[in-house]
Design an enzyme around this catalytic site. Structure first.
Site, PDB file in Angstrom:
ATOM      1  N   LYS A   1       0.128   9.210  -5.888  1.00 39.36           N
ATOM      2  CA  LYS A   1      -1.130   8.576  -6.121  1.00 39.36           C
ATOM      3  C   LYS A   1      -2.439   9.569  -5.616  1.00 39.36           C
ATOM      4  O   LYS A   1      -3.186  10.015  -6.199  1.00 39.36           O
ATOM      5  CB  LYS A   1      -1.288   7.132  -5.508  1.00 39.36           C
ATOM      6  CG  LYS A   1      -2.772   6.712  -5.802  1.00 39.36           C
ATOM      7  CD  LYS A   1      -3.071   5.485  -5.441  1.00 39.36           C
ATOM      8  CE  LYS A   1      -3.176   5.075  -4.050  1.00 39.36           C
ATOM      9  NZ  LYS A   1      -4.643   5.353  -3.365  1.00 39.36           N
ATOM     10  N   ASN A   2      -2.118   9.932  -4.270  1.00 35.42           N
ATOM     11  CA  ASN A   2      -3.263  10.569  -3.501  1.00 35.42           C
ATOM     12  C   ASN A   2      -3.275  11.985  -3.699  1.00 35.42           C
ATOM     13  O   ASN A   2      -4.188  12.747  -3.267  1.00 35.42           O
ATOM     14  CB  ASN A   2      -2.999  10.283  -1.806  1.00 35.42           C
ATOM     15  CG  ASN A   2      -3.431   8.964  -1.475  1.00 35.42           C
ATOM     16  OD1 ASN A   2      -4.085   8.021  -2.700  1.00 35.42           O
ATOM     17  ND2 ASN A   2      -3.392   8.659  -0.373  1.00 35.42           N
TER      18      ASN A   2
ATOM     19  N   CYS B   1     -15.322  -0.940   1.864  1.00 37.18           N
ATOM     20  CA  CYS B   1     -14.242  -1.685   0.813  1.00 37.18           C
ATOM     21  C   CYS B   1     -13.468  -2.315   2.322  1.00 37.18           C
ATOM     22  O   CYS B   1     -14.037  -2.415   3.400  1.00 37.18           O
ATOM     23  CB  CYS B   1     -13.018  -0.759   0.411  1.00 37.18           C
ATOM     24  SG  CYS B   1     -12.136   0.333   1.439  1.00 37.18           S
TER      25      CYS B   1
ATOM     26  N   ARG C   1     -16.108   2.917   5.497  1.00 31.87           N
ATOM     27  CA  ARG C   1     -15.784   4.421   4.961  1.00 31.87           C
ATOM     28  C   ARG C   1     -17.100   5.045   4.365  1.00 31.87           C
ATOM     29  O   ARG C   1     -17.275   5.320   3.098  1.00 31.87           O
ATOM     30  CB  ARG C   1     -14.942   3.956   3.675  1.00 31.87           C
ATOM     31  CG  ARG C   1     -13.672   3.278   4.301  1.00 31.87           C
ATOM     32  CD  ARG C   1     -12.631   3.210   3.155  1.00 31.87           C
ATOM     33  NE  ARG C   1     -11.773   4.370   2.976  1.00 31.87           N
ATOM     34  CZ  ARG C   1     -10.801   4.411   1.912  1.00 31.87           C
ATOM     35  NH1 ARG C   1     -10.296   2.960   1.470  1.00 31.87           N
ATOM     36  NH2 ARG C   1     -10.123   5.403   1.694  1.00 31.87           N
TER      37      ARG C   1
ATOM     38  N   ASP D   1      -1.308   4.826   5.941  1.00 31.40           N
ATOM     39  CA  ASP D   1      -0.798   4.204   4.830  1.00 31.40           C
ATOM     40  C   ASP D   1       0.413   3.445   5.157  1.00 31.40           C
ATOM     41  O   ASP D   1       0.870   2.775   4.473  1.00 31.40           O
ATOM     42  CB  ASP D   1      -0.846   5.169   3.763  1.00 31.40           C
ATOM     43  CG  ASP D   1      -2.369   5.325   3.309  1.00 31.40           C
ATOM     44  OD1 ASP D   1      -3.252   4.776   3.777  1.00 31.40           O
ATOM     45  OD2 ASP D   1      -2.574   6.193   2.288  1.00 31.40           O
TER      46      ASP D   1
ATOM     47  N   ARG E   1      -2.466  -0.748  -7.716  1.00 31.21           N
ATOM     48  CA  ARG E   1      -3.111   0.406  -7.583  1.00 31.21           C
ATOM     49  C   ARG E   1      -2.467   1.530  -7.346  1.00 31.21           C
ATOM     50  O   ARG E   1      -2.858   2.615  -7.290  1.00 31.21           O
ATOM     51  CB  ARG E   1      -4.531   0.225  -6.425  1.00 31.21           C
ATOM     52  CG  ARG E   1      -5.126  -0.931  -6.965  1.00 31.21           C
ATOM     53  CD  ARG E   1      -6.161  -0.770  -6.132  1.00 31.21           C
ATOM     54  NE  ARG E   1      -7.339   0.315  -5.963  1.00 31.21           N
ATOM     55  CZ  ARG E   1      -8.500   0.321  -6.069  1.00 31.21           C
ATOM     56  NH1 ARG E   1      -8.941  -0.856  -5.618  1.00 31.21           N
ATOM     57  NH2 ARG E   1      -9.100   1.285  -6.336  1.00 31.21           N
TER      58      ARG E   1
HETATM   59  C1  UD1 Z   1      -7.488   9.243   1.890  1.00 29.39           C
HETATM   60  C2  UD1 Z   1      -6.219   8.435   1.107  1.00 29.39           C
HETATM   61  C3  UD1 Z   1      -5.880   7.210   1.900  1.00 29.39           C
HETATM   62  C4  UD1 Z   1      -5.672   7.483   3.465  1.00 29.39           C
HETATM   63  C5  UD1 Z   1      -6.728   8.306   3.876  1.00 29.39           C
HETATM   64  C6  UD1 Z   1      -6.265   8.820   5.444  1.00 29.39           C
HETATM   65  C7  UD1 Z   1      -6.754   9.096  -0.865  1.00 29.39           C
HETATM   66  C8  UD1 Z   1      -7.208   8.683  -2.286  1.00 29.39           C
HETATM   67  N1  UD1 Z   1      -6.913   8.180   0.004  1.00 29.39           N
HETATM   68  O1  UD1 Z   1      -8.545   8.520   1.847  1.00 29.39           O
HETATM   69  O2  UD1 Z   1      -4.903   6.436   1.177  1.00 29.39           O
HETATM   70  O3  UD1 Z   1      -5.425   6.060   4.004  1.00 29.39           O
HETATM   71  O4  UD1 Z   1      -6.880   9.432   3.306  1.00 29.39           O
HETATM   72  O5  UD1 Z   1      -4.995   9.300   5.541  1.00 29.39           O
HETATM   73  O6  UD1 Z   1      -6.281  10.136  -0.812  1.00 29.39           O
HETATM   74  N2  UD1 Z   1     -14.982   8.859   7.164  1.00 29.39           N
HETATM   75  C9  UD1 Z   1     -16.118   9.025   7.734  1.00 29.39           C
HETATM   76  N3  UD1 Z   1     -17.194   9.972   6.978  1.00 29.39           N
HETATM   77  C10 UD1 Z   1     -16.707  10.705   5.822  1.00 29.39           C
HETATM   78  C11 UD1 Z   1     -15.296  10.510   5.399  1.00 29.39           C
HETATM   79  C12 UD1 Z   1     -14.496   9.805   6.099  1.00 29.39           C
HETATM   80  O7  UD1 Z   1     -16.467   8.437   8.671  1.00 29.39           O
HETATM   81  O8  UD1 Z   1     -17.379  11.471   5.063  1.00 29.39           O
HETATM   82  C13 UD1 Z   1     -13.936   8.016   8.061  1.00 29.39           C
HETATM   83  C14 UD1 Z   1     -13.372   6.844   7.221  1.00 29.39           C
HETATM   84  O9  UD1 Z   1     -14.190   5.926   6.981  1.00 29.39           O
HETATM   85  C15 UD1 Z   1     -11.833   6.852   7.905  1.00 29.39           C
HETATM   86  C16 UD1 Z   1     -11.693   8.140   8.267  1.00 29.39           C
HETATM   87  O10 UD1 Z   1     -12.773   9.029   8.191  1.00 29.39           O
HETATM   88  O11 UD1 Z   1     -12.131   5.719   8.898  1.00 29.39           O
HETATM   89  C17 UD1 Z   1     -10.583   8.684   7.263  1.00 29.39           C
HETATM   90  O12 UD1 Z   1     -10.998   8.845   6.176  1.00 29.39           O
HETATM   91  P1  UD1 Z   1     -10.417  10.033   5.019  1.00 29.39           P
HETATM   92  O13 UD1 Z   1      -9.524  10.885   5.604  1.00 29.39           O
HETATM   93  O14 UD1 Z   1     -11.498  10.595   4.438  1.00 29.39           O
HETATM   94  O15 UD1 Z   1     -10.021   9.130   3.972  1.00 29.39           O
HETATM   95  P2  UD1 Z   1      -9.705   9.094   2.403  1.00 29.39           P
HETATM   96  O16 UD1 Z   1     -10.146  10.272   1.935  1.00 29.39           O
HETATM   97  O17 UD1 Z   1     -10.932   8.069   2.002  1.00 29.39           O
END
Ligand code: UD1
Length: 415
Positions: free
Chosen positions: A22-23, A116, A121, A303, A395
């Protein structure tokens, strides 16, 4: 609302085949916006989130056609640079359309995705990266309005965010000049996206390490690509087999992607072996408690934290689970406690004291991976559990009750 009714106590046995990740597929669908030529994707799982991403790009002008696990996408023209709020609000991951739309059209409007269940996030690092590439970011009535002609830049991410790395990579492939992204995320899904972009004619080097270099090209062409197997789905089935004392061959896995979890299973004394066509778990259902700490790849994946905690709730001894990636990812704890688990939370640490048995109970999944944890617990518990919140599970787990039934689990969906 649907629920899953699970009767535990049956060791899982047989073979389960993992679907495409999925990711990995979500950003790759978004990346299809970068070319006016047709793109073909194989091993695309049938999931609510994948359908939603398809609808998002259709709203932008894409033609999307699915037959079985194959998706054909053709974005001859971008008809609209605004992603519809009702779709974006249903799926946070849709923010990865920002990079490709900006790269191709010089503009994108998208409603701010907000938080969420697992935390606030923010997307500040996505925006910081796009700004470094020359984009102007404005907030306008709840929408982010991002525009500009992009040029290569040196970008340092304060944290190796998966989504930010993807958005910046996709924006940079058509930018003028070279982009160097430092402290980039190294997850296997980043490598799959980079491979897809390179197959389209992009010049991305270093994906899978902390420094990614992207030489911008003028345009990208169509391609066909097979999505990597879902390491989190694979890990979930491996842990279900371990918890129920089962004998299961999990097929279509890249075991390197699962190393952090497999290392912890070894430490816990859970027998498994890598075979030609997958990973076989042959567990007696007894294992030692271990400590885990979630980290970015190649650390233990956040995850798999919830399913691993569910496994530990029946381990011998006490294990500590530390969540460092998300601020609020312990929603499964109270539900596991309803099933008899002994878990205490102290800030970002959960202390899990193994109990001899779990008992079936009505429980609710607050997010996708919490759902997998509750299914695992229910399969290894005495009696029957009713799991609500199935919309979260749908999902990310393709045909979950069919797959579990085929390996002998007693599970059915009730609407
Ligand atoms: C992706 C995955 C999710 C997985 C996560 C971490 C997808 C669709 N989802 O989510 O399943 O759990 O990676 O491996 O691929 N953050 C900030 N600012 C930002 C971006 C992120 O503060 O601009 C924080 C987030 O709130 C979180 C952490 O960084 O606490 C990690 O987030 P991130 O690596 O961006 O995860 P996703 O890409 O949202």
């Amino acid at each position: 609302m649907s629920k899953l009714v699970v009767t535990g106590g049956q060791p899982l046995e047989g073979t389960v085949t993992v679907s495409g990740a999925k990711n990995a597929v979500l950003p790759i669908i978004a990346a299809s916006l970068l070319t006016r030529e047709p793109v073909q994707l194989d091993d695309v799982p049938e999931l609510v989130d994948v359908n939603l991403m398809g609808e998002v790009i259709q709203a932008l002008g894409a033609k999307v056609e699915r037959s079985g696990s194959q998706l054909k996408i053709h974005v001859a023209e971008i008809a609209n640079i605004e992603a519809p709020h009702d779709l974006v609000s249903q799926m946070r991951a849709s923010i990865v359309i920002m990079g490709p739309l900006l790269a191709r059209e010089g503009r994108v409007r998208i409603s701010h995705p907000g938080g969420c269940a697992i935390g606030s996030r923010p997307i500040n690092w996505h925006l910081k990266g796009l700004e470094a590439l020359g984009a102007d970011v404005r907030m306008d009535h709840g929408f982010l309005d991002v525009r500009g002609t992009l040029r290569g830049a040196r970008i340092y991410l304060d944290f190796p965010s998966v989504g930010a790395t993807e958005n910046i990579m996709m924006a940079a492939v058509l930018a003028k000049g070279t982009t160097t992204l430092e402290n980039a995320a190294q997850e296997p899904e980043i490598v799959d996206l980079a491979n897809f972009l390179n197959e389209m004619g992009a010049k991305v080097r270093g994906a899978g390490t902390s420094i990614i270099r992207i030489d911008g090209v003028q345009e990208l062409s169509g391609t066909s690509h097979t999505i990597i197997p879902d390491r989190i789905e694979a890990g979930s089935y491996i842990l279900m087999a371990a918890a129920t004392g089962g004998d299961v061959l999990v097929q279509n896995v890249i075991s390197d992607h699962l190393n952090p979890m497999l290392a912890k299973m070894e430490e816990a004394g859970i027998p498994f072996r890598e075979e030609d066509d997958g990973i076989r778990i042959f567990s007696e259902g007894h294992y030692r408690a271990v400590d885990i700490k979630t980290q970015v790849h190649p650390g233990f994946p956040t995850d798999l934290q919830a399913p691993f905690m569910a496994l530990l709730s029946k381990g011998h001894g006490m294990g500590m689970v530390t969540e460092t990636v998300f601020e609020n990812r312990f929603m499964h704890v109270d539900e596991l406690k309803r099933m008899g688990a002994d878990i205490k939370i102290e800030g970002r640490v959960a202390i899990v004291q193994g109990v001899s048995k779990l008992t079936g109970a009505p429980v609710t999944a607050a997010d996708l991976r919490a759902g997998a944890a509750l299914i695992l617990a229910a399969l290894s518990a005495e009696g029957t559990s009713e799991i609500s919140g199935v919309q979260h599970i749908d999902r990310g787990y393709e045909h979950i009750e069919e797959k579990i039934t085929r390996i002998g689990g007693v599970i059915r969906r009730e609407d």
